[in-house]
Design a protein around this motif. Structure first.
Motif, mmCIF file in Angstrom:
data_model
loop_
_atom_site.group_PDB
_atom_site.id
_atom_site.type_symbol
_atom_site.label_atom_id
_atom_site.label_comp_id
_atom_site.label_asym_id
_atom_site.label_seq_id
_atom_site.Cartn_x
_atom_site.Cartn_y
_atom_site.Cartn_z
ATOM 1 N N ARG A 107 53.188 24.554 33.878
ATOM 2 C CA ARG A 107 52.899 24.133 35.254
ATOM 3 C C ARG A 107 54.094 24.362 36.176
ATOM 4 N NH1 ARG A 107 50.392 18.165 34.197
ATOM 5 N NH2 ARG A 107 49.054 18.751 32.452
ATOM 6 N N LEU A 108 55.199 24.825 35.616
ATOM 7 C CA LEU A 108 56.434 24.993 36.370
ATOM 8 C C LEU A 108 56.782 26.472 36.510
ATOM 9 C CD1 LEU A 108 58.470 22.251 34.474
ATOM 10 C CD2 LEU A 108 57.615 22.078 36.845
ATOM 11 N N PRO A 109 57.496 26.835 37.578
ATOM 12 C CA PRO A 109 57.983 28.211 37.688
ATOM 13 C C PRO A 109 58.942 28.531 36.537
ATOM 14 C CG PRO A 109 58.227 27.040 39.774
ATOM 15 C CD PRO A 109 57.853 26.022 38.743
ATOM 16 N N PRO A 110 59.111 29.816 36.195
ATOM 17 C CA PRO A 110 59.935 30.189 35.048
ATOM 18 C C PRO A 110 61.341 29.592 35.044
ATOM 19 C CG PRO A 110 58.670 32.068 35.767
ATOM 20 C CD PRO A 110 58.426 30.982 36.781
ATOM 21 N N VAL A 111 62.039 29.600 36.172
ATOM 22 C CA VAL A 111 63.409 29.075 36.189
ATOM 23 C C VAL A 111 63.414 27.576 35.903
ATOM 24 C CG1 VAL A 111 65.456 28.681 37.633
ATOM 25 C CG2 VAL A 111 64.337 30.915 37.636
ATOM 26 N N ALA A 112 62.473 26.842 36.423
ATOM 27 C CA ALA A 112 62.393 25.402 36.162
ATOM 28 C C ALA A 112 62.114 25.129 34.684
ATOM 29 C CB ALA A 112 61.319 24.768 37.043
ATOM 30 N N ARG A 113 61.403 26.029 34.027
ATOM 31 C CA ARG A 113 61.092 25.859 32.600
ATOM 32 C C ARG A 113 62.356 25.829 31.740
ATOM 33 N NH1 ARG A 113 56.212 30.292 32.014
ATOM 34 N NH2 ARG A 113 55.019 29.474 33.785
ATOM 35 N N TRP A 114 63.408 26.495 32.225
ATOM 36 C CA TRP A 114 64.651 26.517 31.461
ATOM 37 C C TRP A 114 65.036 25.108 31.034
ATOM 38 C CZ3 TRP A 114 68.674 29.728 34.734
ATOM 39 C CH2 TRP A 114 68.183 31.018 34.962
ATOM 40 N N PHE A 115 64.846 24.147 31.940
ATOM 41 C CA PHE A 115 65.345 22.795 31.702
ATOM 42 C C PHE A 115 64.414 21.977 30.807
ATOM 43 C CE2 PHE A 115 67.302 24.548 35.430
ATOM 44 C CZ PHE A 115 68.629 24.455 35.051
ATOM 45 N N VAL A 116 63.232 22.509 30.552
ATOM 46 C CA VAL A 116 62.358 21.934 29.531
ATOM 47 C C VAL A 116 62.773 22.485 28.165
ATOM 48 C CG1 VAL A 116 59.963 21.676 28.741
ATOM 49 C CG2 VAL A 116 60.472 21.700 31.200
ATOM 50 N N TYR A 117 63.264 23.726 28.135
ATOM 51 C CA TYR A 117 63.632 24.386 26.890
ATOM 52 C C TYR A 117 65.076 24.106 26.456
ATOM 53 C CZ TYR A 117 59.553 27.227 28.297
ATOM 54 O OH TYR A 117 58.318 27.655 28.719
ATOM 55 N N LEU A 118 65.957 23.790 27.390
ATOM 56 C CA LEU A 118 67.371 23.611 27.045
ATOM 57 C C LEU A 118 67.643 22.505 26.021
ATOM 58 C CD1 LEU A 118 69.190 24.438 30.378
ATOM 59 C CD2 LEU A 118 69.536 25.546 28.170
ATOM 60 N N PRO A 119 66.900 21.395 26.007
ATOM 61 C CA PRO A 119 67.166 20.430 24.930
ATOM 62 C C PRO A 119 66.957 21.022 23.534
ATOM 63 C CG PRO A 119 65.987 19.352 26.699
ATOM 64 C CD PRO A 119 65.982 20.837 27.013
ATOM 65 N N LEU A 120 66.053 21.983 23.406
ATOM 66 C CA LEU A 120 65.879 22.687 22.133
ATOM 67 C C LEU A 120 67.129 23.504 21.817
ATOM 68 C CD1 LEU A 120 62.272 24.082 22.747
ATOM 69 C CD2 LEU A 120 62.862 22.106 21.334
#
Length: 192
Positions: A107-120
């Motif tokens: 539901r987020l633009p690609p750059v915003a997704r980074w911060f969903v993936y960074l904890p991984l």
């Protein structure tokens, strides 16, 4: 303005949905001024999150995104080189897994997704590292910064695959380093 909109507006440097679409140079470099602004404006919010009293609406992608920025990014800015930089990593990782299970990232633009993936990417578990690489590689081709974030995800994965942890955290966390880790840490670009 709601806490999460304040976080997003600050972190992405603007307002409106377009702000989530472009990376900022300030994110991944040491900048005492930027860190000072975070401390001044958001240290109490981070304290609430760490205490478990700040909870996002788990169905709202923007709230979860802002919460993850506070949990995963702000400690790294506020406590560079200290154990506190990683104090909310477990919370961020659990929230990242929940957000991905709920498919909030799409539901987020690609750059915003980074911060969903960074904890991984920040996890010292190999399975999370593998998921990080897959998630970053799934970003749309041509999206801003895609190649760079994929490179960083792969580099993080290689370190955890080799050492089972991030050796550059050892000093802050009071962990002894192996000789192999010390040799690695002496190389330029070994720390993030």
């Amino acid at each position: 303005m709601a806490w999460y909109e304040q976080v997003l507006q600050f972190w992405f440097g603007g307002s409106g949905d377009d702000m989530l679409a472009l990376p900022r140079e300030a994110w991944f470099k040491k900048d005492p001024v930027f860190d000072g602004i975070i401390r001044e404006r958001f240290a109490p919010l981070l304290a609430e999150l760490a205490a478990g009293t700040l909870q996002p609406d788990a169905s709202d992608a923007r709230q979860v995104l802002a919460w993850l920025i506070v949990a995963d990014q702000f400690p790294r800015n506020l406590y560079r080189g200290q154990a506190q930089a990683f104090a909310t990593d477990a919370q961020a990782l659990a929230a990242s897994h929940a957000a991905l299970a709920a498919r909030l990232d799409i539901r987020l633009p690609p750059v915003a997704r980074w911060f969903v993936y960074l904890p991984l990417e920040h996890s010292e578990q190999l399975a999370d590292q593998e998921a990080s690489v897959r998630r970053f590689e799934s970003l749309p081709h041509g999206s801003p910064g895609r190649d760079n974030v994929i490179d960083f995800a792969r580099r993080h994965h290689e370190i955890v695959a080799r050492f089972g942890r991030f050796p550059h955290r050892n000093a802050a966390l009071g962990r002894p380093s192996t000789q192999d880790e010390l040799t690695f840490l002496a190389q330029p670009g070994s720390a993030f």
